[in-house]
Motif scaffolding. Structure first.
Motif, PDB file in Angstrom:
ATOM      1  N   THR A 292       0.838  -1.190   0.000  1.00 54.70           N
ATOM      2  CA  THR A 292       0.000   0.000   0.000  1.00 54.70           C
ATOM      3  C   THR A 292       0.876   1.244   0.000  1.00 54.70           C
ATOM      4  N   TYR A 293       0.250   2.394  -0.148  1.00 56.84           N
ATOM      5  CA  TYR A 293       0.989   3.651  -0.239  1.00 56.84           C
ATOM      6  C   TYR A 293       0.938   4.374   1.097  1.00 56.84           C
ATOM      7  N   ILE A 294       2.096   4.466   1.771  1.00 52.76           N
ATOM      8  CA  ILE A 294       2.188   5.116   3.078  1.00 52.76           C
ATOM      9  C   ILE A 294       3.381   6.072   3.052  1.00 52.76           C
ATOM     10  N   PRO A 295       3.182   7.308   2.597  1.00 54.24           N
ATOM     11  CA  PRO A 295       4.299   8.247   2.492  1.00 54.24           C
ATOM     12  C   PRO A 295       4.703   8.825   3.848  1.00 54.24           C
ATOM     13  N   LEU A 296       5.743   8.267   4.431  1.00 51.25           N
ATOM     14  CA  LEU A 296       6.280   8.716   5.708  1.00 51.25           C
ATOM     15  C   LEU A 296       7.796   8.829   5.608  1.00 51.25           C
ATOM     16  N   ALA A 297       8.362   9.824   6.293  1.00 49.31           N
ATOM     17  CA  ALA A 297       9.813  10.011   6.266  1.00 49.31           C
ATOM     18  C   ALA A 297      10.552   8.799   6.816  1.00 49.31           C
ATOM     19  N   THR A 298       9.988   8.164   7.844  1.00 51.53           N
ATOM     20  CA  THR A 298      10.651   6.998   8.432  1.00 51.53           C
ATOM     21  C   THR A 298      10.763   5.865   7.417  1.00 51.53           C
ATOM     22  N   ASN A 299       9.676   5.627   6.676  1.00 52.96           N
ATOM     23  CA  ASN A 299       9.735   4.609   5.626  1.00 52.96           C
ATOM     24  C   ASN A 299      10.794   4.959   4.591  1.00 52.96           C
ATOM     25  N   ALA A 300      10.846   6.242   4.204  1.00 49.71           N
ATOM     26  CA  ALA A 300      11.767   6.669   3.152  1.00 49.71           C
ATOM     27  C   ALA A 300      13.227   6.471   3.549  1.00 49.71           C
ATOM     28  N   VAL A 301      13.577   6.852   4.766  1.00 48.61           N
ATOM     29  CA  VAL A 301      14.971   6.712   5.212  1.00 48.61           C
ATOM     30  C   VAL A 301      15.372   5.238   5.274  1.00 48.61           C
ATOM     31  N   ARG A 302      14.489   4.404   5.793  1.00 50.63           N
ATOM     32  CA  ARG A 302      14.793   2.970   5.853  1.00 50.63           C
ATOM     33  C   ARG A 302      14.970   2.392   4.456  1.00 50.63           C
ATOM     34  N   MET A 303      14.059   2.739   3.558  1.00 51.21           N
ATOM     35  CA  MET A 303      14.116   2.184   2.208  1.00 51.21           C
ATOM     36  C   MET A 303      15.347   2.671   1.451  1.00 51.21           C
ATOM     37  N   GLY A 304      15.693   3.942   1.619  1.00 53.69           N
ATOM     38  CA  GLY A 304      16.894   4.454   0.970  1.00 53.69           C
ATOM     39  C   GLY A 304      18.147   3.760   1.454  1.00 53.69           C
ATOM     40  N   THR A 305      18.198   3.497   2.754  1.00 51.62           N
ATOM     41  CA  THR A 305      19.340   2.781   3.325  1.00 51.62           C
ATOM     42  C   THR A 305      19.412   1.358   2.779  1.00 51.62           C
ATOM     43  N   LEU A 306      18.258   0.718   2.623  1.00 54.73           N
ATOM     44  CA  LEU A 306      18.230  -0.640   2.097  1.00 54.73           C
ATOM     45  C   LEU A 306      18.621  -0.683   0.620  1.00 54.73           C
ATOM     46  N   VAL A 307      18.248   0.323  -0.146  1.00 56.08           N
ATOM     47  CA  VAL A 307      18.693   0.394  -1.542  1.00 56.08           C
ATOM     48  C   VAL A 307      20.210   0.324  -1.607  1.00 56.08           C
ATOM     49  N   ALA A 308      20.868   1.114  -0.769  1.00 54.66           N
ATOM     50  CA  ALA A 308      22.336   1.129  -0.772  1.00 54.66           C
ATOM     51  C   ALA A 308      22.909  -0.253  -0.449  1.00 54.66           C
ATOM     52  N   ARG A 309      22.323  -0.922   0.498  1.00 54.80           N
ATOM     53  CA  ARG A 309      22.844  -2.230   0.913  1.00 54.80           C
ATOM     54  C   ARG A 309      22.589  -3.320  -0.122  1.00 54.80           C
ATOM     55  N   ASN A 310      21.568  -3.109  -0.978  1.00 56.69           N
ATOM     56  CA  ASN A 310      21.169  -4.175  -1.899  1.00 56.69           C
ATOM     57  C   ASN A 310      21.464  -3.898  -3.362  1.00 56.69           C
ATOM     58  N   ILE A 311      21.992  -2.732  -3.673  1.00 60.34           N
ATOM     59  CA  ILE A 311      22.084  -2.350  -5.079  1.00 60.34           C
ATOM     60  C   ILE A 311      23.097  -3.181  -5.863  1.00 60.34           C
ATOM     61  N   MET A 312      24.104  -3.725  -5.179  1.00 60.60           N
ATOM     62  CA  MET A 312      25.076  -4.598  -5.853  1.00 60.60           C
ATOM     63  C   MET A 312      24.614  -6.056  -5.846  1.00 60.60           C
ATOM     64  N   ALA A 313      24.014  -6.473  -4.738  1.00 62.65           N
ATOM     65  CA  ALA A 313      23.507  -7.837  -4.594  1.00 62.65           C
ATOM     66  C   ALA A 313      22.547  -7.859  -3.412  1.00 62.65           C
ATOM     67  N   PRO A 314      21.509  -8.713  -3.456  1.00 58.50           N
ATOM     68  CA  PRO A 314      20.551  -8.782  -2.340  1.00 58.50           C
ATOM     69  C   PRO A 314      21.238  -9.164  -1.029  1.00 58.50           C
ATOM     70  N   GLN A 315      21.069  -8.310  -0.010  1.00 61.56           N
ATOM     71  CA  GLN A 315      21.694  -8.578   1.281  1.00 61.56           C
ATOM     72  C   GLN A 315      20.723  -8.422   2.451  1.00 61.56           C
ATOM     73  N   SER A 316      19.979  -7.319   2.461  1.00 63.12           N
ATOM     74  CA  SER A 316      19.159  -6.985   3.628  1.00 63.12           C
ATOM     75  C   SER A 316      17.706  -6.796   3.197  1.00 63.12           C
ATOM     76  N   ARG A 317      16.800  -7.583   3.788  1.00 60.89           N
ATOM     77  CA  ARG A 317      15.395  -7.531   3.431  1.00 60.89           C
ATOM     78  C   ARG A 317      14.677  -6.377   4.137  1.00 60.89           C
ATOM     79  N   HIS A 318      13.726  -5.827   3.439  1.00 59.70           N
ATOM     80  CA  HIS A 318      12.810  -4.868   4.058  1.00 59.70           C
ATOM     81  C   HIS A 318      11.759  -5.658   4.826  1.00 59.70           C
ATOM     82  N   ILE A 319      11.534  -5.312   6.077  1.00 59.11           N
ATOM     83  CA  ILE A 319      10.632  -6.109   6.911  1.00 59.11           C
ATOM     84  C   ILE A 319       9.231  -5.521   6.985  1.00 59.11           C
ATOM     85  N   GLY A 320       8.931  -4.559   6.118  1.00 60.85           N
ATOM     86  CA  GLY A 320       7.591  -3.995   6.083  1.00 60.85           C
ATOM     87  C   GLY A 320       7.407  -2.869   7.081  1.00 60.85           C
TER      88      GLY A 320
END
Length: 449
Positions: A292-320
């Motif tokens: 679903t669509y939940i625009p929150l700063a907390t979600n954004a910071v977590r997701m941006g951090t996870l992009v960095a960790r996973n952009i070369m290879a899958p490493q860290s899952r988003h837990i929702g």
């Protein structure tokens, strides 16, 4: 490896800072159409209201910091199109007008959201303003100084925070919302009733269940019309919601019907070389398991951090997410996580709830404030699905505890006997969260007798 990042508010800034640290050999380019990065829009009302005196305190990074980290920063550059087959982006320098095409190996969409501008006659009149970014905040501050009567359209978090700021500045404030109550996405009616009563006691004109039909003015706004009448005003702030800013990838990656990009647990879109994070994305909502669509700063910071960790290879899952959020208005502290009865009904989910009214600490203490807590749970599995709290005492951190309870699948019966500390300065021997669990536990026992 050449990585292009479009957008640099919460998600984009988190992504590039972490990528620069994790992959010093990568060539990282960030494209931002504004002249600033990392503005904390959740502090906009505090800035408008003068609580935050120095606007620079609302930025947690800068183009200079990113450049010093080795990131190629392209400020006031707009990405006009994306060719996902050839992995190129068309870029316009907004100052010079110069156009060019840049290539990428990985692309990160962090384009965020844009305020919804309803197609209402007169919406483009002078002094009908939006409330999202730094420049818009400055415009609101500038124009509100000259306004005696201010109308806020939209009773969500930003709208009610601006109402508070304007009322405390001595303005005559009107709040208009098409829903029958404010904050309906976050709190059930018994909670919002308390806030609305407080608003009315402070002279705020609540026009709830009313829709704006047109804005009136000769170049500059003079009045707002609803189906119930006319409201004279000197300034209007539109806070009617946000939409994902994803037109650049329309038809090229999977999206929800509203345009929010869908990603897997590693922030990867349906195109393997494109990642996305923040308000342009849908997130997995743990109470239902749906995206679903939940625009929150907390979600954004977590997701941006996870992009960095996973952009070369899958490493860290988003837990929702549980959509956890909080608010402080006129001395009232409130917060919620997960499903309320209202949102459960909207989604067609079957829930039960238990409500507690409890003093936050023993009556022998010099002061003690009432805590209003409501917990929703699945009637079959007994799994906790959400919670809301409101009090003059700041007990909002309890909602972070409930967020963890939803995340981990705790039951309402387990909650009854969780080990919470007791100290008279802070709480009761039985914590109010325990008491919610006990009440649900006892009602179940009575039902089986």
């Amino acid at each position: 490896m050449k990585i292009a990042v479009i957008g640099s508010t919460h998600a984009g800034t988190a992504a590039v800072r972490n990528m620069a640290h994790l992959y010093p050999e990568a060539e990282i380019h960030v494209y931002e159409r504004n002249d600033n990065v990392s503005f904390l829009s959740c502090g906009l009302a505090l800035y408008v209201g003068g609580v935050v005196k120095d606007a620079q305190e609302l930025f947690y990074s800068s183009p200079e910091e990113l450049t010093a980290m080795g990131i190629h920063v392209h400020m006031e550059h707009d990405v006009s199109s994306i060719d996902t087959d050839n992995q190129t982006i068309d870029v316009v320098d907004l100052n010079s007008g110069q156009k060019r095409t840049d290539a990428y190996d990985r692309l990160v969409m962090a384009t965020g959201s844009a305020p919804v501008v309803p197609p209402i006659p007169g919406v483009h009149l002078e002094n009908v303003l939006l409330a999202k970014n730094y420049n818009q905040a400055n415009r609101i501050i500038e124009q509100s100084k000259k306004a005696d009567r201010i109308t806020v359209v939209g009773g969500g978090y930003i709208g009610v925070e601006l109402v508070e700021a304007f009322q405390e500045a001595g303005k005559k404030v009107t709040l208009i919302d098409g829903e029958n109550r404010i904050l309906n996405k976050y709190l059930d009616k018994e909670f919002t009733d308390v806030v609305e009563e407080d608003f009315e006691a402070k002279g705020i004109d609540l026009r709830l269940g009313e829709s704006v039909t047109r804005f009136e003015g000769d170049g500059t706004i003079q009045a707002v019309h609803t189906q119930n009448g006319r409201v004279e005003t000197d300034l209007v702030i539109l806070c009617v919601g946000f939409r994902p800013n994803t037109d650049l990838l329309a038809g090229q990656v999977d999206m929800l019907s509203n345009g929010a990009i869908t990603v897997n647990d590693y922030m990867q879109t349906s195109h393997p070389n494109i990642f996305a994070a923040g308000d342009c994305c849908a997130v997995r909502y743990n109470p239902t398991g749906e995206y679903t669509y939940i625009p929150l700063a907390t979600n954004a910071v977590r997701m941006g951090t996870l992009v960095a960790r996973n952009i070369m290879a899958p490493q860290s899952r988003h837990i929702g997410t549980q959509g956890t959020s909080g608010l402080h208005i006129f001395g009232l502290n409130m917060a919620s996580t997960g499903l309320t009865e209202t949102t459960a009904n909207m989604l067609g989910a079957n829930v039960k709830s238990v409500t507690i009214h409890e003093n936050h600490r023993p009556e022998f203490m010099p002061t003690s404030e009432n805590v209003h807590l409501k917990v929703t749970f699945d009637p079959d599995s007994r799994r906790i699905l959400g919670a809301q709290v409101l009090s003059k005492a700041d007990v909002t951190q309890s909602i972070n505890t409930f967020s963890l309870a939803v995340q981990t699948g705790m039951t309402i019966d387990d909650l009854a006997f969780v080990d919470f500390f007791f100290q008279p300065h802070f709480n009761q021997p039985w914590n109010f969260m325990n008491k919610a669990g006990l009440a649900a536990f006892e009602s179940r026992e009575h039902a089986t007798v």
